[in-house]
Design a protein around this motif. Structure first.
Motif, PDB file in Angstrom:
ATOM      1  N   ALA A   1       0.870  -1.172   0.000  1.00  0.00           N
ATOM      2  CA  ALA A   1       0.000   0.000   0.000  1.00  0.00           C
ATOM      3  C   ALA A   1       0.909   1.225   0.000  1.00  0.00           C
ATOM      4  CB  ALA A   1      -0.903  -0.004   1.231  1.00  0.00           C
ATOM      5  N   LEU A   2       0.909   1.984  -1.072  1.00  0.00           N
ATOM      6  CA  LEU A   2       1.845   3.099  -1.198  1.00  0.00           C
ATOM      7  C   LEU A   2       1.664   4.064  -0.037  1.00  0.00           C
ATOM      8  CD1 LEU A   2       1.845   3.845  -5.039  1.00  0.00           C
ATOM      9  CD2 LEU A   2       3.425   2.445  -3.701  1.00  0.00           C
ATOM     10  N   PRO A   3       2.749   4.388   0.659  1.00  0.00           N
ATOM     11  CA  PRO A   3       2.643   5.188   1.887  1.00  0.00           C
ATOM     12  C   PRO A   3       2.027   6.556   1.634  1.00  0.00           C
ATOM     13  CG  PRO A   3       4.926   4.990   1.149  1.00  0.00           C
ATOM     14  CD  PRO A   3       4.139   4.029   0.342  1.00  0.00           C
ATOM     15  N   GLY A   4       1.088   6.905   2.501  1.00  0.00           N
ATOM     16  CA  GLY A   4       0.412   8.189   2.393  1.00  0.00           C
ATOM     17  C   GLY A   4      -0.697   8.233   1.375  1.00  0.00           C
TER      18      GLY A   4
ATOM     19  N   PRO B   1       5.697  -8.790   8.294  1.00  0.00           N
ATOM     20  CA  PRO B   1       6.441  -8.546   9.535  1.00  0.00           C
ATOM     21  C   PRO B   1       7.537  -7.496   9.440  1.00  0.00           C
ATOM     22  CG  PRO B   1       7.128 -10.622   8.542  1.00  0.00           C
ATOM     23  CD  PRO B   1       5.954 -10.134   7.745  1.00  0.00           C
ATOM     24  N   PHE B   2       8.027  -7.218   8.252  1.00  0.00           N
ATOM     25  CA  PHE B   2       9.201  -6.358   8.130  1.00  0.00           C
ATOM     26  C   PHE B   2       8.904  -5.025   7.449  1.00  0.00           C
ATOM     27  CE2 PHE B   2      10.729 -10.863   7.631  1.00  0.00           C
ATOM     28  CZ  PHE B   2      11.024 -11.030   8.971  1.00  0.00           C
ATOM     29  N   SER B   3       8.172  -5.033   6.357  1.00  0.00           N
ATOM     30  CA  SER B   3       7.857  -3.779   5.668  1.00  0.00           C
ATOM     31  C   SER B   3       6.596  -3.155   6.259  1.00  0.00           C
ATOM     32  CB  SER B   3       7.638  -4.019   4.176  1.00  0.00           C
ATOM     33  OG  SER B   3       7.091  -2.861   3.572  1.00  0.00           O
ATOM     34  N   PRO B   4       6.639  -1.887   6.632  1.00  0.00           N
ATOM     35  CA  PRO B   4       5.449  -1.233   7.202  1.00  0.00           C
ATOM     36  C   PRO B   4       4.359  -0.942   6.181  1.00  0.00           C
ATOM     37  CG  PRO B   4       7.247   0.347   6.967  1.00  0.00           C
ATOM     38  CD  PRO B   4       7.825  -1.004   6.644  1.00  0.00           C
ATOM     39  N   ILE B   5       4.646  -1.125   4.896  1.00  0.00           N
ATOM     40  CA  ILE B   5       3.616  -0.879   3.880  1.00  0.00           C
ATOM     41  C   ILE B   5       3.139  -2.175   3.235  1.00  0.00           C
ATOM     42  CG2 ILE B   5       4.564   1.413   3.411  1.00  0.00           C
ATOM     43  CD1 ILE B   5       5.664   0.291   0.756  1.00  0.00           C
ATOM     44  N   GLY B   6       3.613  -3.305   3.716  1.00  0.00           N
ATOM     45  CA  GLY B   6       3.302  -4.579   3.085  1.00  0.00           C
ATOM     46  C   GLY B   6       2.180  -5.318   3.773  1.00  0.00           C
ATOM     47  N   PHE B   7       1.457  -6.135   3.004  1.00  0.00           N
ATOM     48  CA  PHE B   7       0.400  -6.970   3.569  1.00  0.00           C
ATOM     49  C   PHE B   7       0.117  -8.131   2.619  1.00  0.00           C
ATOM     50  CE2 PHE B   7      -1.765  -3.874   0.924  1.00  0.00           C
ATOM     51  CZ  PHE B   7      -2.796  -4.583   0.319  1.00  0.00           C
ATOM     52  N   ARG B   8      -0.558  -9.128   3.163  1.00  0.00           N
ATOM     53  CA  ARG B   8      -1.023 -10.255   2.370  1.00  0.00           C
ATOM     54  C   ARG B   8      -2.511 -10.391   2.576  1.00  0.00           C
ATOM     55  NH1 ARG B   8       3.931 -12.390   4.543  1.00  0.00           N
ATOM     56  NH2 ARG B   8       5.511 -12.479   2.889  1.00  0.00           N
TER      57      ARG B   8
ATOM     58  N   GLY C   1      10.774  -7.725   0.040  1.00  0.00           N
ATOM     59  CA  GLY C   1      12.165  -7.313  -0.076  1.00  0.00           C
ATOM     60  C   GLY C   1      12.333  -6.079  -0.939  1.00  0.00           C
ATOM     61  N   SER C   2      11.570  -5.984  -2.017  1.00  0.00           N
ATOM     62  CA  SER C   2      11.621  -4.799  -2.878  1.00  0.00           C
ATOM     63  C   SER C   2      11.099  -3.567  -2.146  1.00  0.00           C
ATOM     64  CB  SER C   2      10.804  -5.034  -4.152  1.00  0.00           C
ATOM     65  OG  SER C   2      11.410  -6.026  -4.959  1.00  0.00           O
ATOM     66  N   GLN C   3      10.055  -3.758  -1.364  1.00  0.00           N
ATOM     67  CA  GLN C   3       9.548  -2.645  -0.558  1.00  0.00           C
ATOM     68  C   GLN C   3      10.629  -2.130   0.385  1.00  0.00           C
ATOM     69  OE1 GLN C   3       5.834  -3.771   1.416  1.00  0.00           O
ATOM     70  NE2 GLN C   3       5.377  -5.182  -0.258  1.00  0.00           N
ATOM     71  N   LEU C   4      11.295  -3.050   1.067  1.00  0.00           N
ATOM     72  CA  LEU C   4      12.331  -2.668   2.029  1.00  0.00           C
ATOM     73  C   LEU C   4      13.512  -1.985   1.353  1.00  0.00           C
ATOM     74  CD1 LEU C   4      12.249  -5.843   4.282  1.00  0.00           C
ATOM     75  CD2 LEU C   4      11.549  -3.534   4.950  1.00  0.00           C
ATOM     76  N   ALA C   5      13.844  -2.403   0.134  1.00  0.00           N
ATOM     77  CA  ALA C   5      14.960  -1.786  -0.575  1.00  0.00           C
ATOM     78  C   ALA C   5      14.697  -0.303  -0.827  1.00  0.00           C
ATOM     79  CB  ALA C   5      15.205  -2.510  -1.889  1.00  0.00           C
ATOM     80  N   ALA C   6      13.474   0.019  -1.242  1.00  0.00           N
ATOM     81  CA  ALA C   6      13.127   1.428  -1.468  1.00  0.00           C
ATOM     82  C   ALA C   6      13.040   2.194  -0.155  1.00  0.00           C
ATOM     83  CB  ALA C   6      11.806   1.517  -2.234  1.00  0.00           C
ATOM     84  N   LEU C   7      12.412   1.594   0.847  1.00  0.00           N
ATOM     85  CA  LEU C   7      12.233   2.277   2.131  1.00  0.00           C
ATOM     86  C   LEU C   7      13.562   2.462   2.861  1.00  0.00           C
ATOM     87  CD1 LEU C   7       8.983   0.513   3.392  1.00  0.00           C
ATOM     88  CD2 LEU C   7       9.193   2.846   2.509  1.00  0.00           C
ATOM     89  N   ALA C   8      14.522   1.567   2.643  1.00  0.00           N
ATOM     90  CA  ALA C   8      15.825   1.739   3.281  1.00  0.00           C
ATOM     91  C   ALA C   8      16.469   3.052   2.857  1.00  0.00           C
ATOM     92  CB  ALA C   8      16.742   0.564   2.926  1.00  0.00           C
TER      93      ALA C   8
ATOM     94  N   ALA D   1      22.599  -0.642   6.745  1.00  0.00           N
ATOM     95  CA  ALA D   1      21.283  -1.006   6.194  1.00  0.00           C
ATOM     96  C   ALA D   1      20.564  -1.975   7.125  1.00  0.00           C
ATOM     97  CB  ALA D   1      21.459  -1.612   4.805  1.00  0.00           C
ATOM     98  N   ARG D   2      21.323  -2.795   7.826  1.00  0.00           N
ATOM     99  CA  ARG D   2      20.694  -3.733   8.767  1.00  0.00           C
ATOM    100  C   ARG D   2      19.946  -2.989   9.860  1.00  0.00           C
ATOM    101  NH1 ARG D   2      25.756  -5.965   8.351  1.00  0.00           N
ATOM    102  NH2 ARG D   2      26.279  -5.418  10.508  1.00  0.00           N
ATOM    103  N   ASP D   3      20.566  -1.945  10.395  1.00  0.00           N
ATOM    104  CA  ASP D   3      19.908  -1.173  11.453  1.00  0.00           C
ATOM    105  C   ASP D   3      18.673  -0.455  10.924  1.00  0.00           C
ATOM    106  OD1 ASP D   3      21.860  -1.999  13.199  1.00  0.00           O
ATOM    107  OD2 ASP D   3      22.950  -0.085  13.229  1.00  0.00           O
ATOM    108  N   VAL D   4      18.763   0.078   9.714  1.00  0.00           N
ATOM    109  CA  VAL D   4      17.618   0.793   9.138  1.00  0.00           C
ATOM    110  C   VAL D   4      16.434  -0.155   8.963  1.00  0.00           C
ATOM    111  CG1 VAL D   4      16.772   2.030   7.092  1.00  0.00           C
ATOM    112  CG2 VAL D   4      19.063   2.515   7.997  1.00  0.00           C
ATOM    113  N   ILE D   5      16.681  -1.333   8.411  1.00  0.00           N
ATOM    114  CA  ILE D   5      15.599  -2.288   8.169  1.00  0.00           C
ATOM    115  C   ILE D   5      15.040  -2.826   9.478  1.00  0.00           C
ATOM    116  CG2 ILE D   5      15.095  -4.576   7.202  1.00  0.00           C
ATOM    117  CD1 ILE D   5      16.981  -3.810   4.901  1.00  0.00           C
ATOM    118  N   THR D   6      15.914  -3.057  10.450  1.00  0.00           N
ATOM    119  CA  THR D   6      15.439  -3.521  11.757  1.00  0.00           C
ATOM    120  C   THR D   6      14.532  -2.470  12.392  1.00  0.00           C
ATOM    121  OG1 THR D   6      17.426  -4.873  12.082  1.00  0.00           O
ATOM    122  CG2 THR D   6      16.163  -4.287  14.049  1.00  0.00           C
ATOM    123  N   ALA D   7      14.882  -1.190  12.261  1.00  0.00           N
ATOM    124  CA  ALA D   7      14.051  -0.121  12.822  1.00  0.00           C
ATOM    125  C   ALA D   7      12.705  -0.012  12.108  1.00  0.00           C
ATOM    126  CB  ALA D   7      14.801   1.208  12.735  1.00  0.00           C
ATOM    127  N   LEU D   8      12.663  -0.373  10.831  1.00  0.00           N
ATOM    128  CA  LEU D   8      11.411  -0.338  10.073  1.00  0.00           C
ATOM    129  C   LEU D   8      10.452  -1.451  10.476  1.00  0.00           C
ATOM    130  CD1 LEU D   8      12.661   0.193   6.402  1.00  0.00           C
ATOM    131  CD2 LEU D   8      11.184   1.742   7.671  1.00  0.00           C
TER     132      LEU D   8
END
Length: 457
Positions: A194-197, A210-217, A240-247, A413-420
């Motif tokens: 879901a595109l943020p905003g 569980p990892f991307s704040p904009i992802g769902f199933r 994973g693609s979502q996280l790459a952009a959000l990172a 990048a690990r810290d950024v993704i963990t914080a997300l």
């Protein structure tokens, strides 16, 4: 022609096109299903037969060689594809043996006449006499090394097995190799973004990733109808693609007026996330894609975001090289072997070779070097590959660090993704001491995406 026969025909013709014309199954199969007018159930059968056969092709070829008592290079390619499809049904599905044999024999007859039909009938009846477990034992016995045995049993070329092992060793997880190879042979679950905003998770049945704040199933229903009803603001996209952009967008706080660039944007999924993020934070976004066809896909992908994004069609090295010190954030989603997406593009494992890697890594180094040069002081580049191959990931980043010295620093990048993430993604330190984040199909249910963040000092 009844539905199941038509489904097998669609699967066979798709597999033939993959092998004969270098077609991409994920692009060809949906249109073939539509043209054939398959029901939902028969479309699912055609999809499973196509992808299952392509994923397990290496194993099935070993089975066929034993059952036929000849090398697969001695079998007519069109007949071989009919055999592969038949073996998949016999060893990996609940399709009745007689139906699998008879329909595959008819496909062989159409490809090579009566002689081909007789040959196919003999081979498939030989296969049907032993259990799947027996055949794995037969196949394993033909291997000349432990790596070759893994390659045959899990249907991966040996060089990919070795590349995966090295990448896992780099984070102290060599014991997960078989789990990774197994995950590559399982169809990926459909993940939505879901595109943020601009969009929200659509209903109570959807479950957030569980990892991307904009992802769902989705809990059920048709993903395509959800996408169509969202005006381009909900899309199918690997987590994973979502996280790459959000990172990139979440690595540091965004200052209004920032200028961003997606340097290798096609087909546009990450560009759409960047565009939504830019809109939300008052940044501008430009995109570049050297292929006109893929550039058009980028334009379609961002159509649902009310932001003016210029999409250029240049070599990324030239595009970034002509804009020194111009950008605050740049995404380099570099062309790569694609070894991280073998679940969804199974034919890639049979098309790529070790000889492809040097040219790709040279291009990746050039793109990353040009992107760093196009950063403003304090700007950040996200270097991303859908491959865990160390030459394409840590090797390219290490070369950039050597070349730029104190002019760049690496962010974690690990810290950024963990914080997300809502859940701990469990991203261990890399052996080279970098901040690179490596996602995995068997651990994260994502493509094997590698993400590194470098900041211009």
């Amino acid at each position: 022609m009844n539905g199941t026969v038509a489904a097998r025909r669609v699967a066979y013709e798709t597999i033939r096109a993959v092998h004969e014309s270098d077609a991409y199954a994920n692009l060809l199969l949906p249109s073939s299903i539509t043209r054939a007018g398959l029901s939902t159930a028969d479309a699912a059968l055609a999809t499973e037969l196509t992808y299952g056969t392509l994923r397990r092709q290496g194993t099935y070829d070993a089975v066929i060689a034993i059952a036929a008592d000849r090398g697969i290079n001695e079998i007519d390619p069109a007949v071989l594809d009919a055999l592969r499809l038949g073996v998949h049904q016999l060893l990996s599905t609940r399709v009745a043996s007689h139906a699998a044999v008879n329909e595959s024999v008819e496909l062989a007859r159409g490809a090579g006449g009566r002689g081909a039909a007789g040959f196919a009938n003999a081979v498939l009846r030989r296969v049907s006499r032993d259990t799947p477990g027996d055949w794995m034992t037969h196949v394993a016995a033909t291997a000349r090394s432990d790596d070759e045995q893994l390659g045959l049993l899990f249907s991966h070329p040996v060089w990919i097995v070795r590349a995966f092992r090295r990448a896992l060793v780099a984070e102290g997880r060599a014991d997960e190799l078989e789990a990774l190879l197994t995950a590559d042979n399982v169809a990926p679950r459909v993940t939505m973004a879901a595109l943020p905003g601009l969009a929200e998770v659509p209903d109570d049945d959807a479950r957030r990733t569980p990892f991307s704040p904009i992802g769902f199933r989705l809990g059920g229903g048709d993903p395509d109808s959800t996408v169509r009803g969202s005006q381009g603001r909900i899309r199918v996209q690997d987590e994973g693609s979502q996280l790459a952009a959000l990172a990139l967008t979440r690595a540091l706080p965004v200052v209004a007026g920032e200028r961003w660039l997606d340097l290798c944007a096609g087909p546009g999924g990450k560009t759409a996330v960047l565009a939504a993020e830019a809109l939300a934070h008052g940044a501008t976004l430009e995109a570049n894609e050297i292929s006109p066809t893929r550039a058009e896909l980028v334009r379609q992908a961002i159509a649902g975001v009310p932001l003016d994004v210029i999409v250029s069609e240049e070599d990324g090295r030239t595009r970034a090289g002509n804009a020194p010190g111009a950008y605050d954030r740049i995404l380099v989603d570099a062309p790569c072997t694609g070894l991280g997406a073998l679940r969804r593009r199974p034919e890639a494992r049979w098309r790529k070779a070790p000889s492809d890697v040097p040219a790709l890594t040279e291009l990746q180094r050039d793109l990353l070097d040009a992107a760093i040069g196009a950063l403003k002081p304090g700007g950040v580049v996200a270097y991303v590959t859908c491959s865990p191959h160390l030459a394409e990931t840590s090797g390219v980043v290490a070369e950039a660090k050597r070349a730029w010295g104190d002019a760049i620093q690496e962010l974690s990048a690990r810290d950024v993704i963990t914080a997300l993430s809502d859940a701990d993604p469990g991203l261990p330190a890399q052996a080279d001491g970098s901040g690179r984040a490596q996602l995995w199909p068997h651990r994260h249910n994502t493509d094997a995406m590698s993400i590194s963040l470098l900041q211009r000092v």
